[in-house]
Structure formats: structure tokens, C-alpha cells
Design a protein around this motif. Structure first.
Motif, PDB file in Angstrom:
ATOM      1  N   THR A   1      39.650  43.914  41.785  1.00  0.00           N
ATOM      2  CA  THR A   1      38.497  43.781  42.605  1.00  0.00           C
ATOM      3  C   THR A   1      38.060  42.230  42.703  1.00  0.00           C
ATOM      4  O   THR A   1      38.612  41.510  42.028  1.00  0.00           O
ATOM      5  N   GLY A   2      37.359  42.171  43.906  1.00  0.00           N
ATOM      6  CA  GLY A   2      36.983  40.862  44.276  1.00  0.00           C
ATOM      7  C   GLY A   2      36.467  40.635  45.824  1.00  0.00           C
ATOM      8  O   GLY A   2      36.892  41.385  46.584  1.00  0.00           O
ATOM      9  N   SER A   3      35.471  39.974  45.866  1.00  0.00           N
ATOM     10  CA  SER A   3      34.863  39.855  47.105  1.00  0.00           C
ATOM     11  C   SER A   3      35.801  39.420  48.368  1.00  0.00           C
ATOM     12  O   SER A   3      36.098  39.700  49.499  1.00  0.00           O
ATOM     13  N   VAL A   4      36.643  38.240  47.716  1.00  0.00           N
ATOM     14  CA  VAL A   4      37.646  37.489  48.601  1.00  0.00           C
ATOM     15  C   VAL A   4      39.098  37.525  47.756  1.00  0.00           C
ATOM     16  O   VAL A   4      39.952  38.037  48.306  1.00  0.00           O
ATOM     17  N   ARG A   5      38.918  37.046  46.585  1.00  0.00           N
ATOM     18  CA  ARG A   5      40.000  36.937  45.750  1.00  0.00           C
ATOM     19  C   ARG A   5      40.104  38.117  44.630  1.00  0.00           C
ATOM     20  O   ARG A   5      39.116  38.277  43.852  1.00  0.00           O
ATOM     21  N   ASP A   6      41.107  38.979  44.647  1.00  0.00           N
ATOM     22  CA  ASP A   6      41.358  40.005  43.787  1.00  0.00           C
ATOM     23  C   ASP A   6      41.311  39.520  42.123  1.00  0.00           C
ATOM     24  O   ASP A   6      42.144  38.565  41.886  1.00  0.00           O
ATOM     25  N   ASN A   7      40.863  40.300  41.541  1.00  0.00           N
ATOM     26  CA  ASN A   7      40.906  40.090  39.737  1.00  0.00           C
ATOM     27  C   ASN A   7      41.083  41.248  39.128  1.00  0.00           C
ATOM     28  O   ASN A   7      40.568  42.249  39.111  1.00  0.00           O
ATOM     29  N   PHE A   8      42.338  41.430  38.490  1.00  0.00           N
ATOM     30  CA  PHE A   8      42.832  42.513  37.526  1.00  0.00           C
ATOM     31  C   PHE A   8      42.289  42.218  36.166  1.00  0.00           C
ATOM     32  O   PHE A   8      42.910  41.442  35.537  1.00  0.00           O
ATOM     33  N   SER A   9      40.910  42.696  36.002  1.00  0.00           N
ATOM     34  CA  SER A   9      40.288  42.325  34.505  1.00  0.00           C
ATOM     35  C   SER A   9      41.045  43.042  33.548  1.00  0.00           C
ATOM     36  O   SER A   9      41.763  44.086  33.553  1.00  0.00           O
ATOM     37  N   ASP A  10      40.670  42.592  32.248  1.00  0.00           N
ATOM     38  CA  ASP A  10      41.182  43.349  31.077  1.00  0.00           C
ATOM     39  C   ASP A  10      40.647  44.878  30.772  1.00  0.00           C
ATOM     40  O   ASP A  10      41.286  45.659  30.534  1.00  0.00           O
ATOM     41  N   THR A  11      39.607  45.144  31.565  1.00  0.00           N
ATOM     42  CA  THR A  11      38.982  46.395  31.499  1.00  0.00           C
ATOM     43  C   THR A  11      39.866  47.408  32.407  1.00  0.00           C
ATOM     44  O   THR A  11      40.040  48.560  32.071  1.00  0.00           O
ATOM     45  N   TYR A  12      40.169  46.872  33.494  1.00  0.00           N
ATOM     46  CA  TYR A  12      41.138  47.642  34.401  1.00  0.00           C
ATOM     47  C   TYR A  12      42.626  47.804  33.757  1.00  0.00           C
ATOM     48  O   TYR A  12      43.367  48.921  34.168  1.00  0.00           O
ATOM     49  N   LEU A  13      43.169  46.840  33.120  1.00  0.00           N
ATOM     50  CA  LEU A  13      44.405  46.873  32.493  1.00  0.00           C
ATOM     51  C   LEU A  13      44.315  47.996  31.622  1.00  0.00           C
ATOM     52  O   LEU A  13      45.439  48.902  31.197  1.00  0.00           O
ATOM     53  N   GLU A  14      43.377  48.246  30.621  1.00  0.00           N
ATOM     54  CA  GLU A  14      43.190  49.478  29.611  1.00  0.00           C
ATOM     55  C   GLU A  14      43.247  50.538  30.219  1.00  0.00           C
ATOM     56  O   GLU A  14      43.887  51.511  29.623  1.00  0.00           O
ATOM     57  N   LYS A  15      42.826  50.769  31.391  1.00  0.00           N
ATOM     58  CA  LYS A  15      42.604  51.961  31.987  1.00  0.00           C
ATOM     59  C   LYS A  15      44.019  52.343  32.910  1.00  0.00           C
ATOM     60  O   LYS A  15      44.216  53.560  33.162  1.00  0.00           O
ATOM     61  N   ILE A  16      44.880  51.587  33.056  1.00  0.00           N
ATOM     62  CA  ILE A  16      45.862  51.842  34.049  1.00  0.00           C
ATOM     63  C   ILE A  16      46.995  52.850  33.261  1.00  0.00           C
ATOM     64  O   ILE A  16      46.978  52.764  32.073  1.00  0.00           O
TER      65      ILE A  16
END
Length: 380
Positions: A317-332
């Protein structure tokens, strides 16, 4: 209303109030994802954008929605109430386009009378009998490796679309998310969240406390997505004094852990820290983690595949620049496989990787021989 917006507004957790406002005031007719180069001709290099098509509620429906929502509620709770409203039962048209008539460098290639993906999507939007057709994105992802794929990709019709009932919409509205899960179908049914393998996070920032620390020389490494061995690479030497002048503190990483760039995760910027770079430094913006029950080399190899590049992109997620956070990594979601299966997979992949490197070495030798022959013939 038709409006162009950054796609992140439809997916970011920080922008959920905006999505609540949209749903409280208007029916969503369509959301169309545009390629990142859509506005290159106006001076914007790359940005993720969507076309949002809205129709304002009639007064009676607006009053009803105002009654079932409450300013004291969270945005999530109000969105849930709106979706369950008896008078709101409609499909949102979601689509993604690639061919908008010109290439990323701005060169126009569509001639008069030729259709772009936008024309095709408009036809699908107007049709009343379309069905959600599954596209084989697994096979399509492999086309990125075709020799001439970059030359023909821009001119192909690569549109995708679906209809999604408002009641089945989650707290995000970005088309790429729903199109991905439509197309992946049952392929991930037996997969499990990475967190089930016990993920551990590290954030050990460098501290320069003494004069000796300032005089010391440190190894700084970086992630290279093209590293065939999935290993962290040497970048440069820096003294403690030089590092102390930097605004962002470097992070200390240990052997066997995984480092990734959250802003470039969707193109495979993951690396394993090799033994020779134990306790080296990396960018403080990186994430550093380990997984107890999933081989780190196999996991990084998986994350570098085209299908996971796409998967990570929709989770970022990100308004202009995407950011793959630690929260999303654990959910993948990742395959549910034991250590023995992992070891065998990694053995086969390592052999294939060695074959690729051997062939590349042969090509380099042939190129050298070609140049040497030319020099000899020309007496250079």
C-alpha cells in the motif's frame, strides 16, 4: 462523476475514512486501474492510478444511509453497515487495463480505428450479460521471460474485468486486489499465512557511542533483486564518522536472516544474509526477519517469482510509493510443505540455477571470442 485518483487511496489503511465518505455519499459504478505510465506524457513518470466512476445517491437513500451510520463509529463499522443496507444491492464493475495507446516512453502506437484496452473495457462495462472469466495469471506471468515480451506487451490487449457485489467488497476498493483473487481461484486454497511458520523480526540499529566507533570501518551491503544466489551483496565500506553524518541509522543484520526493501518488494528485492556478511550493515529502511520452519533460500526464491511479484504488489500500500510492510508479509500465503519437501525442492531449483549460470558463462565466452576474432581480422 468520473475522477482519476492515486490507487493507494482505495487500499491504504490510512485512507479508509475517504472510502467511508465515498460509500456514504455515492454508488460506485466502476473502478478502472490504469498502467503506471498513463500520465507519462504530462510529465509524471510512474504512478498507480485508477478511474473512479460514481453516481450520487438520491435524497431518500442518502438519508437512510445517514441514519444507519454514526459519526462515533469507526470507518470500518460504518462501511460494514452501509454494505448491509437493504437498498444497496448492486455490482461494481472492476477492471484493469494495460494498453492505453502509447508506450512507457510516450511513443503513440495506436492508429485511427484501432482499439485500446480502454475501448474494450468500455464495451464490457456497457454489456449486461458479462461473466467473471478467470484468466490464467500463472501462465501469463511466465510470459515475462519471453525474449520479445517487452517489445509486444504494450500493443497487446491485456485488459481484465469482473463484477463484484457491493456486499462482498472488503474495506479496500482497488481493482487489482479483487482481480488477482478472481484469477488465482483455488490455486492458493491449501496455502497458509507465513506467520504459521513462526516469523521473527529484527531491527538492530547501529549505535556509534565512542571515538573508536567513529574510526572503525564498516561493511555496508544492499539487496540486488538480480542476484542469482538470492544473497545480500557488498556495496561499500564506510567509516563510523561517515555513518554518523547520515540522517537514517543503518541496520545490523545477521547471517541466515532475510532482508528486503519494502518499496521494491514487488519486483523481488529480497536477499538472504550470507555467512561472510554476518553483522554487516544495510539500509535502515529495509526489513529484516527470519522464519523458523521455512527454508530462507526457498522462501526468497518463491517471493522472486512473477506470480508472487504480482501478489506482493496488491498487498503493498502507498499513496504514490508502494510499501510492503511487515504486517502484510506475515499475512502472505505460502505453500504448506514440510522440511523434507522444502529440501528436495531447493535441491532441484539449485541444479536448474546452476544450469542457467553455466549457459550464461558460455554466452559470455562466445561474445569474447567474437570480439577477439573481429580485432584479429582488423589487426587491432
Amino acid at each position: 462523476m468520473l475522477i482519476v485518483l492515486p490507487e493507494g487511496i482505495l487500499s491504504n489503511d490510512d485512507s479508509i475514512k475517504t472510502r467511508e465518505y465515498i460509500l456514504k455519499n455515492a454508488k460506485i459504478k466502476a473502478i478502472i486501474e490504469l498502467p503506471t505510465h498513463t500520465f507519462v506524457q504530462s510529465g509524471v513518470d510512474t504512478i498507480n492510478t485508477v478511474i473512479l466512476y460514481l453516481e450520487k445517491y438520491e435524497t431518500d437513500l442518502k438519508n437512510k444511509i445517514d441514519k444507519i451510520t454514526n459519526i462515533s463509529n469507526t470507518a470500518e463499522k460504518n462501511i460494514d453497515k452501509i454494505k448491509k443496507c437493504d437498498d444497496l444491492d448492486y455490482d461494481i464493475f472492476l477492471a484493469s487495463v494495460e494498453n492505453v495507446g502509447f508506450e512507457p516512453n510516450g511513443r503513440i502506437f495506436v492508429k485511427n480505428g484501432e482499439k485500446t484496452d480502454l475501448d474494450i473495457i468500455l464495451e464490457k462495462f456497457r454489456a449486461t450479460d458479462i461473466e467473471n472469466q478467470k484468466i490464467n495469471i500463472i501462465n501469463n506471468s511466465l510470459k515475462n521471460y519471453e525474449i520479445d515480451s517487452k517489445n509486444i506487451r504494450g500493443k497487446q490487449n491485456l485488459s481484465d474485468f469482473m463484477r463484484k457485489n457491493i456486499r462482498n467488497i472488503e474495506n479496500r476498493l482497488d481493482p487489482s486486489y479483487y482481480l488477482f483473487w478472481k484469477n488465482i481461484g483455488e490455486d492458493f486454497d491449501d496455502f497458509i499465512p507465513l506467520s504459521k511458520y513462526n516469523v521473527k523480526w529484527y531491527n538492530n540499529k547501529l549505535k556509534l557511542l565512542t571515538e573508536e566507533d567513529l574510526d572503525k570501518e564498516f561493511i555496508v551491503c544492499s539487496v540486488n533483486k538480480n542476484n542469482y544466489y538470492n544473497l545480500l551483496e557488498f556495496s561499500e565500506y564506510k567509516t563510523g564518522d561517515e555513518l554518523s553524518q547520515e540522517s537514517q541509522k543503518k541496520m545490523i543484520v545477521n547471517k541466515g536472516t532475510i532482508v528486503y526493501n519494502p518499496y521494491r518488494a514487488s519486483i523481488g528485492s529480497f536477499s538472504v544474509v550470507p555467512e561472510e556478511f554476518d553483522n554487516c550493515l544495510t539500509s535502515g529502511a529495509y526489513y529484516n526477519f527470519s522464519v523458523d520452519n521455512f527454508d530462507e533460500q526457498l522462501l526468497v526464491t518463491l517471493f522472486k517469482t512473477p506470480i508472487y511479484n504480482k501478489y506482493i504488489k496488491i498487498l503493498s500500500t502507498g499513496s504514490v510509493r508502494d510499501n510492503f510492510s511487515d504486517t502484510y508479509l506475515e499475512k502472505i500465503l505460502v505453500p504448506k510443505i514440510n522440511r523434507k519437501q522444502q529440501k528436495e525442492l531447493l535441491r532441484i531449483l539449485s541444479n536448474k540455477n546452476n544450469n542457467i549460470l553455466d549457459k550464461q558463462s558460455e554466452i559470455r565466452k562466445d561474445l569474447i571470442e567474437k570480439m577477439a576474432f573481429l580485432y584479429k581480422e582488423l589487426n587491432i
